[in-house]
Scaffold this active site. Structure first.
Site, PDB file in Angstrom:
ATOM      1  N   LEU A 186      60.380  39.389  42.822  1.00 41.20           N
ATOM      2  CA  LEU A 186      60.569  38.250  42.312  1.00 41.20           C
ATOM      3  C   LEU A 186      61.964  37.638  41.561  1.00 41.20           C
ATOM      4  O   LEU A 186      62.304  37.072  41.634  1.00 41.20           O
ATOM      5  CB  LEU A 186      59.574  38.703  41.230  1.00 41.20           C
ATOM      6  CG  LEU A 186      58.062  37.615  41.180  1.00 41.20           C
ATOM      7  CD1 LEU A 186      57.210  38.025  40.415  1.00 41.20           C
ATOM      8  CD2 LEU A 186      57.795  36.984  42.530  1.00 41.20           C
ATOM      9  N   ASP A 239      69.366  48.749  31.772  1.00 41.11           N
ATOM     10  CA  ASP A 239      68.748  48.912  31.353  1.00 41.11           C
ATOM     11  C   ASP A 239      68.007  48.135  29.986  1.00 41.11           C
ATOM     12  O   ASP A 239      68.690  48.851  28.634  1.00 41.11           O
ATOM     13  CB  ASP A 239      68.691  50.691  30.968  1.00 41.11           C
ATOM     14  CG  ASP A 239      67.519  51.623  31.178  1.00 41.11           C
ATOM     15  OD1 ASP A 239      66.165  50.689  30.977  1.00 41.11           O
ATOM     16  OD2 ASP A 239      67.744  52.057  30.923  1.00 41.11           O
ATOM     17  N   ASN A 266      62.886  38.829  33.323  1.00 41.32           N
ATOM     18  CA  ASN A 266      61.902  39.640  34.336  1.00 41.32           C
ATOM     19  C   ASN A 266      61.616  40.637  34.821  1.00 41.32           C
ATOM     20  O   ASN A 266      60.679  41.408  35.123  1.00 41.32           O
ATOM     21  CB  ASN A 266      62.761  39.117  35.642  1.00 41.32           C
ATOM     22  CG  ASN A 266      62.223  39.550  37.047  1.00 41.32           C
ATOM     23  OD1 ASN A 266      61.587  39.382  37.609  1.00 41.32           O
ATOM     24  ND2 ASN A 266      62.997  40.600  37.815  1.00 41.32           N
ATOM     25  N   TYR A 293      48.541  46.647  30.736  1.00 42.35           N
ATOM     26  CA  TYR A 293      49.393  45.858  30.547  1.00 42.35           C
ATOM     27  C   TYR A 293      49.032  44.009  30.799  1.00 42.35           C
ATOM     28  O   TYR A 293      50.394  43.439  30.339  1.00 42.35           O
ATOM     29  CB  TYR A 293      49.416  45.659  32.482  1.00 42.35           C
ATOM     30  CG  TYR A 293      50.586  44.876  33.529  1.00 42.35           C
ATOM     31  CD1 TYR A 293      51.747  44.310  33.246  1.00 42.35           C
ATOM     32  CD2 TYR A 293      49.859  43.644  34.144  1.00 42.35           C
ATOM     33  CE1 TYR A 293      52.476  43.961  34.200  1.00 42.35           C
ATOM     34  CE2 TYR A 293      50.730  42.256  34.268  1.00 42.35           C
ATOM     35  CZ  TYR A 293      52.050  43.059  35.037  1.00 42.35           C
ATOM     36  OH  TYR A 293      52.686  42.157  35.564  1.00 42.35           O
ATOM     37  N   LYS A 327      51.683  41.425  28.427  1.00 46.48           N
ATOM     38  CA  LYS A 327      52.532  40.009  28.307  1.00 46.48           C
ATOM     39  C   LYS A 327      51.213  39.058  27.783  1.00 46.48           C
ATOM     40  O   LYS A 327      52.105  38.238  27.233  1.00 46.48           O
ATOM     41  CB  LYS A 327      51.909  39.787  30.031  1.00 46.48           C
ATOM     42  CG  LYS A 327      52.651  40.427  31.311  1.00 46.48           C
ATOM     43  CD  LYS A 327      53.832  40.315  31.326  1.00 46.48           C
ATOM     44  CE  LYS A 327      54.305  41.032  32.071  1.00 46.48           C
ATOM     45  NZ  LYS A 327      56.464  40.883  32.290  1.00 46.48           N
ATOM     46  N   THR A 371      54.391  42.958  45.911  1.00 43.64           N
ATOM     47  CA  THR A 371      56.065  43.065  45.221  1.00 43.64           C
ATOM     48  C   THR A 371      55.313  44.554  44.795  1.00 43.64           C
ATOM     49  O   THR A 371      54.550  45.120  44.990  1.00 43.64           O
ATOM     50  CB  THR A 371      56.341  42.627  43.875  1.00 43.64           C
ATOM     51  OG1 THR A 371      55.428  43.055  42.577  1.00 43.64           O
ATOM     52  CG2 THR A 371      56.343  40.940  43.865  1.00 43.64           C
TER      53      THR A 371
END
Length: 236
Positions: A13, A53, A79, A161, A165, A194
């Protein structure tokens, strides 16, 4: 000329977002943890590159100095992200297999990395006439959706995850309140094929970046402190 930094932009992305924004006239920095991969991606795109990084303070601070010396920054796209709970079969570990180390690893990139980059680059953004931040979130960050039976998000078993988020969403809201002169939003690209999901996503990167590109170009009168996908506002 609008100058944009995209973290984790050497593939997926991030790479496609860079390509699209360059086509829109942006000067784009490809932020990449691996300097050589970043240089290669930048050469293919006609972009600039900076080693970055997001898990390393010195790396982020050095990147900020490079971009400051080159003239500053207008748009930041956070991103870079990982999904540590995915196994080799691209199946997420459930709650019973979630460990503190898994959470820590995930948060180090997805949450602490986002804050680390924001902290380093906010002084540069503050000098822009139209500063914009886009934080890449996920539909799995929506507590409303994850708690609603029958949705694809409800079926997702992972903990680290989605939690990371959701934290990114809170970071977005709080920073947007603290910097009302900036446009700071979180976006959900959708389930995109991805490396993050072993290319199991159901849409292309070209489709996934639509909302990222759109929100990267909002003007001073655009929304801030929101959570969006390609179809509009998402529930928290």
């Amino acid at each position: 000329m609008t100058t944009t930094l995209i973290t984790g932009a050497n593939k997926g992305l991030g790479f496609e977002t860079a390509r699209r924004l360059i086509a829109e006239g942006h000067t784009v920095y490809v932020g990449s943890r691996d300097a050589e991969r970043g240089r290669s991606a930048a050469e293919r795109l006609g972009a600039r590159t900076v080693q970055l990084d997001v898990t390393d303070d010195a790396s982020v601070e050095a990147a900020a100095k490079v971009i400051e010396a080159d003239g500053g920054l207008d748009v930041l796209i956070n991103n870079a992200g990982i999904q540590a709970e995915m196994n080799e079969a691209n199946v997420a570990s459930g709650a019973a297999d979630t460990t503190a180390d898994m959470m820590r690893t995930t948060f180090e990139t997805n949450v602490f990395g986002t804050v680390r980059v924001l902290h380093a680059f906010l002084p540069l953004l503050a000098r822009s006439a139209a500063p914009v931040v886009v934080n890449i979130s996920s539909g799995l960050a929506s507590l409303t959706r994850v708690a609603t039976p029958g949705t694809h998000t409800y079926a997702y078993p992972g903990v680290a995850y989605p939690a990371s988020k959701s934290a990114v969403n809170m970071v977005t809201v709080q920073y947007a309140k603290a910097y009302p002169e900036m446009r700071i939003n979180a976006v959900e690209p959708g389930f995109t094929a991805t490396d993050l999901n072993g290319h199991s996503g159901i849409q292309t990167v070209e489709e996934g970046v639509e909302i990222i590109v759109r929100m990267a170009q909002v003007g001073p009168d655009g929304p801030t402190g929101g959570f969006f996908d390609a179809e509009g506002v998402l529930p928290w």
